[in-house]
Design an enzyme around this catalytic site. Sequence first.
Site, mmCIF file in Angstrom:
data_model
loop_
_atom_site.group_PDB
_atom_site.id
_atom_site.type_symbol
_atom_site.label_atom_id
_atom_site.label_comp_id
_atom_site.label_asym_id
_atom_site.label_seq_id
_atom_site.Cartn_x
_atom_site.Cartn_y
_atom_site.Cartn_z
ATOM 1 C CD GLU A 176 -10.770 82.076 -7.970
ATOM 2 O OE1 GLU A 176 -11.110 81.559 -6.892
ATOM 3 O OE2 GLU A 176 -9.976 81.524 -8.754
ATOM 4 C CG ASP A 225 -10.433 72.951 -13.476
ATOM 5 O OD1 ASP A 225 -11.090 73.904 -13.931
ATOM 6 O OD2 ASP A 225 -9.655 73.086 -12.506
ATOM 7 C CD GLU A 284 -0.105 75.710 -10.754
ATOM 8 O OE1 GLU A 284 -0.910 76.625 -10.990
ATOM 9 O OE2 GLU A 284 -0.432 74.668 -10.138
ATOM 10 C CD GLU A 288 -7.032 71.477 -7.518
ATOM 11 O OE1 GLU A 288 -7.791 72.468 -7.595
ATOM 12 O OE2 GLU A 288 -5.861 71.556 -7.086
#
Length: 603
Positions: free
Chosen positions: A123, A263, A356, A377
């Site tokens: 992050e 991902d 989610e 996304e």
Amino acid sequence: MEALKLSTPILYLFLLVLLYNNVIIHRTLADGVTPEEAKQLRDEVREMFYHAFDGYMEHAFPLDELRPLSCGGEDSLGGYALTLIDSLDTLALLGDRERFTTSIDWIGKNLRFDINKTVSVFETTIRVLGGLLSAHLIANDYATGMKISMYDNQLLNLAEDLARRLLPAFDTPTGIPFGSVNLLHGVDEHESKITSTAGGGTLTLEFGVLSRLTDDPIFEQVTKNAVRGLWARRSKLNLVGAHINIFTGEWTQKDAGIGTSIDSFYEYLLKAYLLFGDEEYLFIFQEAYAAAMQYLYNDPWYVEVNMDSAALVWPLFNSLQAFWPGLQVLAGDIDPAIRTHTAFFSVWRRYGFTPEGFNLATLSVQHGQKSYPLRPELMESTYWLYKATRDPRYLDAGRDMVASLQYGARCPCGYCHISDVEFQKQEDHMESFFLAETIKYLWLLFDLAVGPDNLVENGPYKYIFSTEGHLLPATPQISLVREHCLYLGAFCKGGDKQEPHASNVSNQETNDSWLYGSSGGFTSDHTFSNMIPTSGFIKGFCPGLTHGQKFGISYQVPTDTTHEKEPTTTNQSSDNDSGNKNYRDSFQESGEGGSKSDPPAEE
């Protein structure tokens, strides 16, 4: 081995139910977005940004993130004005010179990373390091139209200092980094040895750009070794799992998919190649993508399977998968991207947001995965598909997304997480990526429809978007600094120019025709497999060689867990130079075969 397909009576029943419930959305001609409405939507998205940004600056700054419902703030990552850093290049994209300049001035004078905080390597890299680098590249270049006259590389200096404080995380036998590191003391004594594939494999863009800007190869080397460490431990099917032990190389979760925990590993393979021109990343992406399409793709959805056997584990759509159609646009594989986006967007239309998790077997929200934390996304893929096709259905989709956010997520001081998409329940939290990505992609979508007037579409460079949506330009300094330049006249390290060589295909010409087409728009009439060049562009490319043969990366076997190395701690000096020397020495001579400390290859 053939992938396990859902082409059974259950699948046909599933599709039939979807059709009867109007879940799959078809293009409508009568309800399209007009040019005037596109302009109004672009202006509305701009207002959405400032509603949230001003709310943060007034009620939360300099804390990390905004509490939009109660109009307060919280430190969620490291306590260094995270949302401001994450928003810098969006301010530049919107042409807000005043706030862009003021924000950079404050950061240069007040931000410090010599703090006793343990932070996420992943992050911190994608949000903070990426935010600093992107803003530096914009503020330091007249060609962007946002050059700051008094700017003196303050953001670059901060980015380098931060990255050096993250380097101790890479001191592992596999080269795959720890998930967290203390910015003052290095890796904590009891730090977990388990990390996600995305966490270890989504660092190459930011660290690679930093190496190019500082002429210090250590940052690029450690992140490339992390990718090699992960890929060397792939299954025989060329699939990777979700979590791995960074000391033994043993997969602790063998679920393979394109969503949660994996991902952006796929994303950065292709984007690192596009930005740096390093064909090793393309080679890995080709193999990884082919395996994903063979074993994970159940047209139009993607499932999770066991990485060794391809046995079905979860028939589940999770919201992080929604980046995939956008990645397929960059790869030139348009047709499956269109079908998958249609399926993913149908879930949005059903609930007003994407939960989610959405169970493809029960056609319902997955238990415990009912939230929508303002994820970007689906907007990202919508933008890329509109850019590639100019199909107005994507403007219709963008309009629906704006309406959902305005109606369901808008709060007094910003935009709220949705804790339950079925009941539209709001939660008092706003992630920084809402301003860095969600709003950015929506604004770019409608600005493109109106007639683009921004540095991404009209600027002097092609831009690669990081997984946090940060703008990384393919400048000569970043993209063409190679020991061996690829074509005549290229920008080379040391200022020299490449002498003529045998190939008569230029890097730029081939790149344009392969990815963008002669008209400047993305091509949509060829599949990815047909578009990979086999000569000229990639010097020395040989389709007959495996990745292991070409680059010396073989399959790895887990090491004996009884001899695990304990994490080390460092007491770094104020400039962090002495705390890095051993990492530099360790990786400087690692060569093409991976980290020195990798366990021996399987016979």
